[in-house]
Design an enzyme around this catalytic site. Structure first.
Site, PDB file in Angstrom:
ATOM      1  N   SER A 129     -48.625   6.378  -8.650  1.00 46.00           N
ATOM      2  CA  SER A 129     -48.666   8.007  -8.782  1.00 46.00           C
ATOM      3  C   SER A 129     -49.060   8.171  -7.152  1.00 46.00           C
ATOM      4  CB  SER A 129     -50.368   8.251  -9.227  1.00 46.00           C
ATOM      5  OG  SER A 129     -50.755   9.102  -9.197  1.00 46.00           O
ATOM      6  N   TYR A 167     -58.766   4.819 -10.762  1.00 39.40           N
ATOM      7  CA  TYR A 167     -57.265   4.416 -10.723  1.00 39.40           C
ATOM      8  C   TYR A 167     -56.648   4.929  -9.589  1.00 39.40           C
ATOM      9  CZ  TYR A 167     -53.054   7.206 -12.803  1.00 39.40           C
ATOM     10  OH  TYR A 167     -51.988   7.544 -12.945  1.00 39.40           O
TER      11      TYR A 167
HETATM   12  P1  NAP Z   1     -50.352   8.592 -21.300  1.00 41.11           P
HETATM   13  O1  NAP Z   1     -49.530  10.429 -22.298  1.00 41.11           O
HETATM   14  O2  NAP Z   1     -51.490   8.959 -21.192  1.00 41.11           O
HETATM   15  O3  NAP Z   1     -49.674   7.768 -21.831  1.00 41.11           O
HETATM   16  C1  NAP Z   1     -49.659   6.039 -21.789  1.00 41.11           C
HETATM   17  C2  NAP Z   1     -49.470   5.074 -22.306  1.00 41.11           C
HETATM   18  O4  NAP Z   1     -49.323   4.428 -22.180  1.00 41.11           O
HETATM   19  C3  NAP Z   1     -49.210   5.375 -23.864  1.00 41.11           C
HETATM   20  O5  NAP Z   1     -48.040   4.642 -24.905  1.00 41.11           O
HETATM   21  C4  NAP Z   1     -49.868   4.133 -24.672  1.00 41.11           C
HETATM   22  O6  NAP Z   1     -49.915   3.663 -25.802  1.00 41.11           O
HETATM   23  C5  NAP Z   1     -49.577   3.517 -23.476  1.00 41.11           C
HETATM   24  N1  NAP Z   1     -50.774   2.388 -22.251  1.00 41.11           N
HETATM   25  C6  NAP Z   1     -51.928   2.723 -22.585  1.00 41.11           C
HETATM   26  N2  NAP Z   1     -52.975   0.937 -22.343  1.00 41.11           N
HETATM   27  C7  NAP Z   1     -51.508   0.410 -22.720  1.00 41.11           C
HETATM   28  C8  NAP Z   1     -51.891  -1.481 -22.848  1.00 41.11           C
HETATM   29  N3  NAP Z   1     -52.696  -2.243 -23.288  1.00 41.11           N
HETATM   30  N4  NAP Z   1     -50.470  -1.364 -23.335  1.00 41.11           N
HETATM   31  C9  NAP Z   1     -49.260  -0.904 -24.082  1.00 41.11           C
HETATM   32  N5  NAP Z   1     -49.358   0.211 -23.700  1.00 41.11           N
HETATM   33  C10 NAP Z   1     -49.925   0.858 -23.221  1.00 41.11           C
HETATM   34  O7  NAP Z   1     -50.065   8.710 -20.269  1.00 41.11           O
HETATM   35  P2  NAP Z   1     -48.416   9.645 -19.140  1.00 41.11           P
HETATM   36  O8  NAP Z   1     -49.219  10.338 -18.250  1.00 41.11           O
HETATM   37  O9  NAP Z   1     -47.557   9.244 -19.758  1.00 41.11           O
HETATM   38  O10 NAP Z   1     -48.371   8.256 -17.789  1.00 41.11           O
HETATM   39  C11 NAP Z   1     -47.732   7.232 -18.086  1.00 41.11           C
HETATM   40  C12 NAP Z   1     -48.006   6.478 -16.844  1.00 41.11           C
HETATM   41  O11 NAP Z   1     -47.202   7.599 -15.851  1.00 41.11           O
HETATM   42  C13 NAP Z   1     -49.288   5.655 -16.495  1.00 41.11           C
HETATM   43  O12 NAP Z   1     -49.181   4.549 -15.834  1.00 41.11           O
HETATM   44  C14 NAP Z   1     -49.889   6.952 -15.316  1.00 41.11           C
HETATM   45  O13 NAP Z   1     -50.539   5.884 -14.565  1.00 41.11           O
HETATM   46  C15 NAP Z   1     -48.522   7.570 -14.713  1.00 41.11           C
HETATM   47  N6  NAP Z   1     -48.676   8.702 -13.917  1.00 41.11           N
HETATM   48  C16 NAP Z   1     -49.447   9.985 -15.037  1.00 41.11           C
HETATM   49  C17 NAP Z   1     -49.518  11.332 -14.019  1.00 41.11           C
HETATM   50  C18 NAP Z   1     -49.267  12.043 -14.901  1.00 41.11           C
HETATM   51  O14 NAP Z   1     -49.251  12.994 -14.456  1.00 41.11           O
HETATM   52  N7  NAP Z   1     -49.297  12.370 -16.353  1.00 41.11           N
HETATM   53  C19 NAP Z   1     -49.312  10.957 -12.701  1.00 41.11           C
HETATM   54  C20 NAP Z   1     -48.751  10.239 -12.197  1.00 41.11           C
HETATM   55  C21 NAP Z   1     -48.717   8.807 -12.762  1.00 41.11           C
HETATM   56  P3  NAP Z   1     -50.878   4.079 -27.299  1.00 41.11           P
HETATM   57  O15 NAP Z   1     -50.513   5.498 -26.923  1.00 41.11           O
HETATM   58  O16 NAP Z   1     -50.692   2.964 -27.678  1.00 41.11           O
HETATM   59  O17 NAP Z   1     -52.171   3.971 -26.118  1.00 41.11           O
END
Ligand code: NAP
Length: 235
Positions: free
Chosen positions: A135, A158
């Site tokens: 991120s 985070y």
């Molecule tokens: P999200 O919608 O909250 O989805 C997170 C995913 O990670 C879900 O599929 C969740 O599974 C899974 N997860 C969490 N803990 C886990 C575990 N212990 N084992 C297996 N799966 C697990 O988040 P997102 O926004 O798509 O984020 C995806 C990545 O992008 C993350 O690494 C996040 O930090 C990064 N990111 C996001 C943003 C943003 O603006 N959204 C910005 C920068 C970076 P469950 O459905 O089982 O909970």
């Protein structure tokens, strides 16, 4: 592809499968992985469910054994699973230790453990790609620049976990520098997922593009980089 049941991970699976990749879609539980994979299979895409809670050593061992016996190699690993557990209403000094530990368990230690376990299979591929979903909130350069758009956004556990993912990326890239294998960190953008309660600048479709780009990187692409849509970010 870890953490692929929703959000950026699910969409990255869709886009990689559309590009012709046979995708192993990993979900924390068997049921969630099957449900997500079925949705993409119904669109005619080659996607298979995998059960992988990234913090579960038993799951990791089973996945490694399964990929070893079925394919003997792994071409792409996208470490996408992540959590944001900080209480954003509290200042940096008042987040709980439990929050710090849980955040690092998923966002850093699991990335290291999954990668270590799969590295022999990645090394068995002709030219593997490892994508670490970091991120811009992991960037020291941005956090210390008062002119940066994230200067006032301090989500300490985070943010520090993503800084550590960046450091891990640089160190693994160094280890792999004389091989055809590449490891890069990406910032997907501020994306409209559950993690942000739907807020964000980018659609989920656009938020998956940085991961897809680095997963399909040509052989003359970088290793040890930190980018968003091909633009280099400060560490
Ligand atoms: P999200 O919608 O909250 O989805 C997170 C995913 O990670 C879900 O599929 C969740 O599974 C899974 N997860 C969490 N803990 C886990 C575990 N212990 N084992 C297996 N799966 C697990 O988040 P997102 O926004 O798509 O984020 C995806 C990545 O992008 C993350 O690494 C996040 O930090 C990064 N990111 C996001 C943003 C943003 O603006 N959204 C910005 C920068 C970076 P469950 O459905 O089982 O909970």
């Amino acid at each position: 592809m870890t953490g692929a049941t929703r959000g950026i991970g699910f969409e990255t699976c869709r886009q990689l499968a559309q590009a012709g990749v046979l995708v192993l879609l990993a979900g924390r539980s068997a049921a969630s992985a099957v449900k997500a994979a079925d949705e993409l299979r119904a669109q005619g895409l080659a996607v298979e469910p995998v059960t992988l809670d990234v913090t579960n050593a038993g799951h990791i061992a089973t996945v490694v054994a399964d990929i070893q016996s079925r394919f003997g190699r792994l071409d792409i690993l996208v470490n996408n699973a992540g959590v944001l557990l900080d209480d954003v209403a509290r200042p940096p000094s008042r987040q709980t230790l439990a929050c710090w530990r849980e955040t690092f368990d998923t966002n850093l230690f699991a990335v290291v453990e999954v990668t270590q376990a799969l590295l022999p299979l990645l090394r068995a591929a002709p030219s593997a790609r490892i994508v670490n979903v970091s991120s811009q909130l992991g960037s020291f350069g941005l956090h210390t620049d008062p002119a940066s758009p994230i200067y006032g956004v301090k989500i300490p556990a985070y943010d520090a976990s993503k800084s550590a993912v960046n450091a891990w990326t640089v160190h693994l890239a160094y280890e792999l520098k004389d091989t055809p294998h590449k490891v890069n960190a990406i910032h997907p953008g501020y994306v409209q997922t559950d993690m942000n309660r739907g807020a964000g600048d980018l659609s989920i479709a656009d938020g998956a593009k940085s991961s897809v780009q680095m997963a399909l990187l040509p052989d003359d692409g970088p290793s040890g980089s930190f980018t968003h849509l091909g633009q280099t970010l400060p560490w």
